[in-house]
Design an enzyme around this catalytic site. Sequence first.
Site, PDB file in Angstrom:
ATOM      1  N   GLN A   1       0.843  -1.197   0.000  1.00  0.00           N
ATOM      2  CA  GLN A   1       0.000   0.000   0.000  1.00  0.00           C
ATOM      3  C   GLN A   1       0.883   1.254   0.000  1.00  0.00           C
ATOM      4  O   GLN A   1       0.395   2.354  -0.128  1.00  0.00           O
ATOM      5  CB  GLN A   1      -0.899  -0.005   1.241  1.00  0.00           C
ATOM      6  CG  GLN A   1      -1.847  -1.195   1.297  1.00  0.00           C
ATOM      7  CD  GLN A   1      -2.519  -1.304   2.646  1.00  0.00           C
ATOM      8  OE1 GLN A   1      -3.528  -0.662   2.909  1.00  0.00           O
ATOM      9  NE2 GLN A   1      -1.930  -2.093   3.526  1.00  0.00           N
TER      10      GLN A   1
ATOM     11  N   ASP B   1       6.315   4.631  -1.472  1.00  0.00           N
ATOM     12  CA  ASP B   1       7.660   5.180  -1.233  1.00  0.00           C
ATOM     13  C   ASP B   1       8.763   4.479  -2.027  1.00  0.00           C
ATOM     14  O   ASP B   1       9.932   4.869  -1.899  1.00  0.00           O
ATOM     15  CB  ASP B   1       7.978   5.125   0.263  1.00  0.00           C
ATOM     16  CG  ASP B   1       7.805   3.721   0.850  1.00  0.00           C
ATOM     17  OD1 ASP B   1       7.405   3.600   2.021  1.00  0.00           O
ATOM     18  OD2 ASP B   1       8.066   2.748   0.106  1.00  0.00           O
TER      19      ASP B   1
ATOM     20  N   HIS C   1      -1.466   1.201  -4.289  1.00  0.00           N
ATOM     21  CA  HIS C   1      -1.914   2.591  -4.125  1.00  0.00           C
ATOM     22  C   HIS C   1      -1.091   3.563  -4.953  1.00  0.00           C
ATOM     23  O   HIS C   1      -1.083   4.775  -4.717  1.00  0.00           O
ATOM     24  CB  HIS C   1      -1.884   2.987  -2.638  1.00  0.00           C
ATOM     25  CG  HIS C   1      -2.907   2.250  -1.821  1.00  0.00           C
ATOM     26  ND1 HIS C   1      -2.901   2.239  -0.454  1.00  0.00           N
ATOM     27  CD2 HIS C   1      -3.951   1.470  -2.187  1.00  0.00           C
ATOM     28  CE1 HIS C   1      -3.911   1.503  -0.008  1.00  0.00           C
ATOM     29  NE2 HIS C   1      -4.569   1.027  -1.039  1.00  0.00           N
TER      30      HIS C   1
ATOM     31  N   CYS D   1      -4.685  13.620 -20.829  1.00  0.00           N
ATOM     32  CA  CYS D   1      -4.311  12.717 -21.936  1.00  0.00           C
ATOM     33  C   CYS D   1      -3.548  11.490 -21.443  1.00  0.00           C
ATOM     34  O   CYS D   1      -3.018  10.754 -22.236  1.00  0.00           O
ATOM     35  CB  CYS D   1      -3.456  13.488 -22.939  1.00  0.00           C
ATOM     36  SG  CYS D   1      -1.854  13.964 -22.256  1.00  0.00           S
TER      37      CYS D   1
ATOM     38  N   CYS E   1      -1.940  19.721 -23.075  1.00  0.00           N
ATOM     39  CA  CYS E   1      -3.204  19.197 -23.610  1.00  0.00           C
ATOM     40  C   CYS E   1      -4.407  19.853 -22.923  1.00  0.00           C
ATOM     41  O   CYS E   1      -5.535  19.606 -23.298  1.00  0.00           O
ATOM     42  CB  CYS E   1      -3.277  17.672 -23.428  1.00  0.00           C
ATOM     43  SG  CYS E   1      -3.663  17.192 -21.733  1.00  0.00           S
TER      44      CYS E   1
ATOM     45  N   GLY F   1       2.770  -4.496   8.936  1.00  0.00           N
ATOM     46  CA  GLY F   1       2.783  -3.047   9.076  1.00  0.00           C
ATOM     47  C   GLY F   1       1.615  -2.323   8.462  1.00  0.00           C
ATOM     48  O   GLY F   1       1.782  -1.257   7.868  1.00  0.00           O
TER      49      GLY F   1
ATOM     50  N   SER G   1      -2.605  -1.140   9.313  1.00  0.00           N
ATOM     51  CA  SER G   1      -3.684  -1.103  10.315  1.00  0.00           C
ATOM     52  C   SER G   1      -4.907  -1.876   9.824  1.00  0.00           C
ATOM     53  O   SER G   1      -5.838  -2.113  10.580  1.00  0.00           O
ATOM     54  CB  SER G   1      -4.084   0.363  10.569  1.00  0.00           C
ATOM     55  OG  SER G   1      -4.526   0.952   9.343  1.00  0.00           O
TER      56      SER G   1
END
Length: 235
Positions: free
Chosen positions: A96, A99, A114, A125, A144, A181, A183
């Site tokens: 998720q 980084d 994510h 575009c 664009c 790691g 929740s």
Amino acid sequence: MKQLRERVLRSTSLFVLTGAGSAESGLPTFRGAGGVWRTHRVEDLASPEGFARDPALVWGWYNERRNAHAAAVPSAAHFALAELESRHRDFTLATQNVDSLHLRAGSRNLIELHGQLREARCTGCAARRPLDEPLPLDAIEHECGGRWRPDIVWFGEPLPPQAWQRAIEAAARADVLLVVGTSGMVHPAASIATRFAPQAYVIEINPETTALSEQVDASVRARASDVLPELLTPA
Ligand code: APR
């Protein structure tokens, strides 16, 4: 620990789901103490509406995060997962996190559920541009007529369909699933551990109890960097 190690090392198909617990690399989590959403408003920074209202505010924040990610170093947990992958024929890591620390630690079969902050994409575009540097705030408009936006899944937006499909197919064949790691508050990613891995033995690694703790087979109250390297060392 011995039992968990044997289960993981004997598994034929291993699936790992990770979340912001990569706090050990000095990056804040979202909901823990000092978490991002305790000091910032989701509506303003991580929603299409917030971006439409004030794109410069959003880019200012993502540029800061991009710099923090670039300055961070993968933790022992990130490296242990890359090593686990090299020892498994069928290993999938879905994160998720945006980084890129798993990638920098050497993970290969990685699904970024994510999104990521290595690139920006245009709202008009679908063009893409690398984010090797922070995006100048006077360069948000694209020729664009669209706008450059972070390639991140914001609240209220669907996950990238291919990434999600890859994740649930891999989870469906897993015999062991590690949840590290997170929740377990954000869906649909959190449901991978409960709904999409019917035959997997699910192991949670988290120093705190989570929304998933009651639903997993084993829940280890410890930090990822203390447990994951342990899974690699012979008994
Ligand atoms: N080792 C393992 N787990 C840890 C560690 C550690 N060293 N440090 C903290 N944690 C755990 C916390 O106890 C918490 O349960 O990491 C979890 C982080 O939870 P959140 O802050 O809610 O982050 P996450 O679950 O990744 O959030 C999911 O929400 O904000 C959105 O898109 C964002 O991807 C994010 C999603």
